[in-house]
Design an enzyme around this catalytic site. Structure first.
Site, PDB file in Angstrom:
ATOM      1  N   SER A  64       0.303   2.938   8.554  1.00 54.26           N
ATOM      2  CA  SER A  64       0.000   2.514   7.348  1.00 54.26           C
ATOM      3  C   SER A  64       0.905   2.444   6.031  1.00 54.26           C
ATOM      4  CB  SER A  64      -1.321   3.115   6.762  1.00 54.26           C
ATOM      5  OG  SER A  64      -2.600   2.924   7.518  1.00 54.26           O
ATOM      6  N   LYS A  67       1.901  -0.892   4.918  1.00 60.17           N
ATOM      7  CA  LYS A  67       0.932  -1.751   4.236  1.00 60.17           C
ATOM      8  C   LYS A  67       1.640  -2.231   2.936  1.00 60.17           C
ATOM      9  CE  LYS A  67      -3.231  -0.186   6.545  1.00 60.17           C
ATOM     10  NZ  LYS A  67      -4.432   0.766   6.363  1.00 60.17           N
ATOM     11  N   TYR A 191      -0.220  -7.066  13.406  1.00 61.89           N
ATOM     12  CA  TYR A 191      -0.249  -5.952  12.317  1.00 61.89           C
ATOM     13  C   TYR A 191      -0.207  -4.826  13.258  1.00 61.89           C
ATOM     14  CZ  TYR A 191      -3.201  -2.343  10.081  1.00 61.89           C
ATOM     15  OH  TYR A 191      -3.656  -1.180   9.577  1.00 61.89           O
ATOM     16  N   TYR A 243      -6.262   6.536   0.374  1.00 64.30           N
ATOM     17  CA  TYR A 243      -7.809   6.168   0.981  1.00 64.30           C
ATOM     18  C   TYR A 243      -8.553   6.691  -0.069  1.00 64.30           C
ATOM     19  CZ  TYR A 243      -4.825   5.199   4.964  1.00 64.30           C
ATOM     20  OH  TYR A 243      -3.880   4.630   5.923  1.00 64.30           O
ATOM     21  N   VAL A 261      -0.938   7.331   9.576  1.00 66.09           N
ATOM     22  CA  VAL A 261      -1.874   8.127  10.511  1.00 66.09           C
ATOM     23  C   VAL A 261      -0.826   9.016  11.519  1.00 66.09           C
ATOM     24  CG1 VAL A 261      -4.303   7.363  10.155  1.00 66.09           C
ATOM     25  CG2 VAL A 261      -2.535   6.348  11.941  1.00 66.09           C
TER      26      VAL A 261
HETATM   27  N1  GLU Z   1      -2.475   1.341  12.876  1.00 63.75           N
HETATM   28  C1  GLU Z   1      -3.326   2.043  11.838  1.00 63.75           C
HETATM   29  C2  GLU Z   1      -4.725   1.519  12.150  1.00 63.75           C
HETATM   30  O1  GLU Z   1      -4.656   0.286  11.672  1.00 63.75           O
HETATM   31  C3  GLU Z   1      -2.797   2.464  10.697  1.00 63.75           C
HETATM   32  C4  GLU Z   1      -4.056   3.208   9.916  1.00 63.75           C
HETATM   33  C5  GLU Z   1      -3.408   4.335   9.013  1.00 63.75           C
HETATM   34  O2  GLU Z   1      -2.291   4.754   9.040  1.00 63.75           O
HETATM   35  O3  GLU Z   1      -3.846   4.807   8.226  1.00 63.75           O
HETATM   36  O4  GLU Z   1      -5.812   2.057  12.195  1.00 63.75           O
END
Ligand code: GLU
Length: 423
Positions: A64, A67, A191, A243, A261
């Site tokens: 993430s 992002k 993605y 988050y 994550v």
């Molecule tokens: N690729 C992970 C997902 O979309 C990223 C989530 C994250 O890093 O928090 O679930």
């Protein structure tokens, strides 16, 4: 001299101790198997120096943390308005993979939760682009931030793609609302590849420092995305980056950050430093447990909370003195210094408005004013103009032309004080 900062970072890691709670992300098999002992921290200054301790060259998937960069690239490509119509900027308070959209508009709440990140990813390259093209845009963009060519970890990609039930559901929901167009599976493909890009802490620190440096690479000076884009990205990181723990993070640690994550956390303190930490075990929100501990300690030790504002207003006036020249002419020399924004300029104006010694000429000395923002420039120039209207002569000691484009009336620009020195 061995720099104390490196020792400090070693000590921060040692202070973490042997306690290693939490769990690796279990919904992506390849991440579930990650070695939980990895631990590292990197700090990068905005003039290109990197300090690190622990596992700073171990590659892991960005997840993430991609992002905010995809969001930056979408903003740079389409502009704020276009992106805002499709992805909001409100903290969700929900888990990162929640199946939810804003009521009424069908927009994802923000680009840091998966619904918003899938939508942001889908914007890259315009409606004609396929998964590979979109992935290439984001891979190249993140490489530009990192200063080296980044690549994807195919194993992580396959592992996540095969089990991406949740993200597929989110993409289908987005498609049903018309928030994304085209094939939802292709959006999940691109993605997931974006999330599987491999980085080290060194890379993340470079990327973070580029954000902290308003989009300009510290080492090369290259502007990767416009300043206004970085402001938007950091704002959203600040409010939504951690988050459903974003409020807790904001109040205790207090710099914009994004976690992934795989166990990475990237933080950026605007105008100061980029920070990156790595430790794979996560808490219930999906944030690295030991990464948070490191950031918490550093924020406190180094005064990194963004709300702990400096007090530039008090220090902008370096010296304010009156020189008496032959013939009893008085010249006031007001020397400014450092970073000057609105509050500093207000202080300058208030000081200049007083003229207790009845000097006939005022020299505004800008030689040490090295970062004067737009509003401060205009305010100081306006003060110079008004002093002239009051009948004073004004000189700008401005060899670097800090006020060059501002309207300071008939003020003379000088590059040294020589002619106003008393003999
Ligand atoms: N690729 C992970 C997902 O979309 C990223 C989530 C994250 O890093 O928090 O679930």
């Amino acid at each position: 001299m061995r720099l104390p900062i490196v020792d400090y970072l070693d000590e921060v890691l040692a202070g973490i101790g042997t306690d290693n709670p939490g769990a690796t992300a279990d919904y992506i098999p390849e991440l579930a198997d990650a070695d939980p002992s990895f631990l590292g921290v990197c700090v990068a200054t905005i003039d290109g120096t990197i300090y690190g301790a622990g596992d700073i060259d171990v590659p892991f998937s960005i997840q993430s943390i991609s992002k905010p960069f995809a969001y930056a690239l979408a903003l740079a490509e389409h502009g704020l308005e276009h992106v805002l119509e499709r992805v909001g900027v409100e903290p969700s308070g929900e888990a990162f993979n929640e199946l939810s959209l804003e009521e009424g508009s069908g927009r994802p709440l923000n680009p840091m939760i998966n619904a918003g990140a899938l939508t942001t990813h889908a914007l890259l390259g315009g409606p004609q682009a396929d998964a590979n093209e979109r992935f290439e845009i984001v891979r190249r963009g993140m490489s530009a931030f990192a200063g080296r060519e980044l690549d994807v970890d195919e194993n992580v990609y396959k592992s996540e793609r095969e089990t991406a039930y949740r993200n597929t559901a989110i993409a289908n929901m987005l498609r049903s609302y018309g928030t994304i167009t085209g094939d939802p599976n292709g959006v999940v493909d691109g993605y997931t590849r974006q999330c599987s890009v491999l980085v080290t802490l060194r890379d993340l620190a470079h990327m973070a420092a580029t954000l902290a440096n308003a989009g300009r690479r510290p080492d090369t000076g290259e502007q990767i995305v416009p300043r206004s884009v970085v402001r938007q990205v950091l704002s959203v990181m600040m409010t939504c980056g951690m988050y459903d723990a974003a409020g807790d993070w904001m109040s205790t640690i207090g710099f914009p950050a994004k976690s992934g994550v795989a166990g990475g956390i990237l933080g950026a303190l605007p105008g100061q430093v980029g920070i990156a930490t790595f430790s794979p075990r996560l808490d219930q929100h999906g944030n690295s447990v030991r990464g948070i501990r490191i950031c918490d300690r550093m924020s406190k030790d180094m005064g990194m909370h963004i709300m702990e504002g400096a007090e530039p207003a008090r220090s902008v006036i370096r010296r304010d003195r009156v020189l008496t020249l032959p013939g009893n002419h008085r010249v006031r020399v007001c020397s400014l210094q450092g970073t000057i924004g609105f509050s500093g300029a207000e202080r300058v104006l208030r000081t200049l408005a007083e003229n207790p010694d009845n000097a006939g000429r005022v020299v505004i000395d800008l030689r040490r004013a090295y970062a004067v923002n737009d509003v401060a420039r205009r305010m100081i120039a306006e003060a110079a103009r008004r002093l002239q209207l009051d009948g004073l002569s004004v000189s700008l000691l401005d060899p670097d032309r800090v006020l060059a484009d501002s309207d300071a009336g008939e003020a003379e620009v000088i590059s040294s004080l020589d002619k106003y020195r008393p003999y």
